[in-house]
Scaffold this active site. Structure first.
Site, PDB file in Angstrom:
ATOM      1  N   TYR A  69       7.703  12.218   3.555  1.00 20.53           N
ATOM      2  CA  TYR A  69       7.036  11.054   4.150  1.00 20.53           C
ATOM      3  C   TYR A  69       7.983   9.857   4.205  1.00 20.53           C
ATOM      4  CZ  TYR A  69       3.422   7.416   4.644  1.00 20.53           C
ATOM      5  OH  TYR A  69       2.669   6.345   5.056  1.00 20.53           O
ATOM      6  N   LYS A  93       9.331   7.967   7.527  1.00 23.36           N
ATOM      7  CA  LYS A  93       9.049   6.547   7.751  1.00 23.36           C
ATOM      8  C   LYS A  93      10.328   5.711   7.812  1.00 23.36           C
ATOM      9  CE  LYS A  93       4.568   6.620   8.086  1.00 23.36           C
ATOM     10  NZ  LYS A  93       3.965   6.440   9.431  1.00 23.36           N
TER      11      LYS A  93
END
Length: 290
Positions: A174, A178
Site C-alpha cells: 500500500y 501510494k
C-alpha cells in the site's frame, strides 16, 4: 449556484466511505457524477457486486442530482476506457476525475506474498495511471474541438496516503503504491500544465470501512469521510486556480500539506569533490541537517 455547476465528475471507489462522501458533496455542488465502484470486500475479493455504486446513484438522484453508475475495474485498460466512455455517453464530456479506488491487503514485509503486492499496486497505482490517461485523452480532445475563447482545463485529484509519504508497518504494498501515486501526481502536474489540466493529490486520514478496525480509530468519531471531501471539492473546483502538483492532507479538523524537501547539504572542501565513505560518516549530521 454550486461550485461545480455544469461539470461532469468521475469518482472511482465511490460506493462507500470517502468516495461516497465525495460523490454526495460534488452532486450537491452541481456536478453530474459518475459513481464508479466494482463492489466487494475491502481486500478486493468478491468484486462484481453492483449494489454499492447503484445505491449511491439512487441517493444522488433522489436528492435531485444527476448520476450514473459504473462497475468497471480501474485496474485494466478496458475498464478505464469503459469508465470514460460511460461518462461521455451519459453526460457528453468529462471535467473532473477523482482517483479514489483502493483495496487493502496488509501483511508484514517478510510475510507478504506476490499476489498481495500485485493486487494492491494494480488497483491503486496502475488504476490511477490508466484512468487518468484515458481521462486526459478525452479532456484534450474535447478541449481542442471547442471554441478557443471558451476552452477550459480539467482537474484531476489523486489519492495518496500518509503511509505512502511516511511509511507504515505492515503496508509495504500500500505504501509503495501510494508513494508511486505521489510521484505520478508530480510528473502529471508538470506534463499537463500545457493542457491546462491541474493534478493534485489528497492524503486523507478518516475512519472508514477500510480503516475502522485500526486501533487509532477505536472510539473516534471526529475523523470522518465528510472531513475529507471539502478538500477534494476545493481541488476539483475553480477555487483551486492554477495550483498543481500539491499534496493536501486532511485528518479531522487538521488541514496540512506534504512536501519533499532537500537539505542544504555540505560541499567537500577539497578540490576533487569526491567524498570517501569515512568522510560521509564523519559529516553525516551536517549533510542531513535541514
Amino acid at each position: 449556484m454550486g461550485l461545480l455547476d455544469g461539470k461532469v465528475a468521475i469518482i472511482t471507489g465511490a460506493g462507500n466511505g470517502i468516495g461516497r462522501a465525495h460523490a454526495l458533496l460534488f452532486a450537491k455542488e452541481g456536478a453530474s457524477v459518475v459513481v464508479n465502484d466494482v463492489g466487494g470486500a475491502r481486500d478486493g475479493s468478491a468484486a462484481g457486486d453492483t449494489s454499492a455504486a447503484d445505491a449511491v446513484v439512487r441517493e444522488l438522484t433522489q436528492a435531485g442530482g444527476k448520476a450514473v453508475a459504473s462497475h468497471d475495474s480501474v485496474a485494466t485498460a478496458e475498464g478505464a476506457d469503459a469508465l470514460i466512455k460511460k461518462a461521455v455517453d451519459t453526460f457528453g464530456r468529462v471535467d473532473i476525475l477523482v482517483n479514489n479506488a483502493g483495496i487493502l491487503r496488509d501483511k508484514s514485509f517478510t510475510k507478504m506474498d506476490e499476489a498481495m503486492w500485485d493486487s494492491v499496486i494494480a488497483v491503486h497505482l496502475k488504476g490511477t495511471f490508466l484512468v487518468s490517461q484515458a481521462f486526459v485523452k478525452q479532456a484534450i480532445a474535447q478541449n481542442s474541438a471547442g471554441d478557443p475563447n471558451e476552452r477550459k482545463g480539467a482537474r484531476i485529484v489523486n489519492t495518496t496516503s500518509v503511509s505512502g509519504m511516511m511509511g507504515n508497518f505492515g503496508q509495504a504494498n500500500y505504501a509503495a503504491a501510494k508513494a508511486g501515486i505521489y510521484g505520478l501526481t508530480r510528473t502529471m502536474s508538470i506534463e499537463l500544465q500545457k493542457h491546462r489540466i491541474t493534478v493534485n493529490a489528497l492524503a486523507p486520514i478518516a475512519k472508514t470501512r477500510m480503516t475502522e478496525d485500526l486501533p487509532m480509530f477505536h472510539g473516534v468519531d471526529t475523523m470522518t469521510p465528510e472531513h475529507i471531501s471539502p478538500a477534494a471539492l476545493f481541488l476539483a473546483s475553480d477555487l483551486c486556480g492554477d495550483r498543481t502538483g500539491h499534496v493536501l492532507a486532511v485528518a479531522g479538523a487538521r488541514l496540512y500539506a506534504f512536501k519533499i524537501i532537500e537539505t542544504p547539504g555540505k560541499f567537500k572542501d577539497e578540490a576533487s569533490g569526491v567524498w570517501t565513505a569515512q568522510e560521509i560518516a564523519d559529516n553525516w549530521d551536517a549533510i542531513v541537517k535541514s
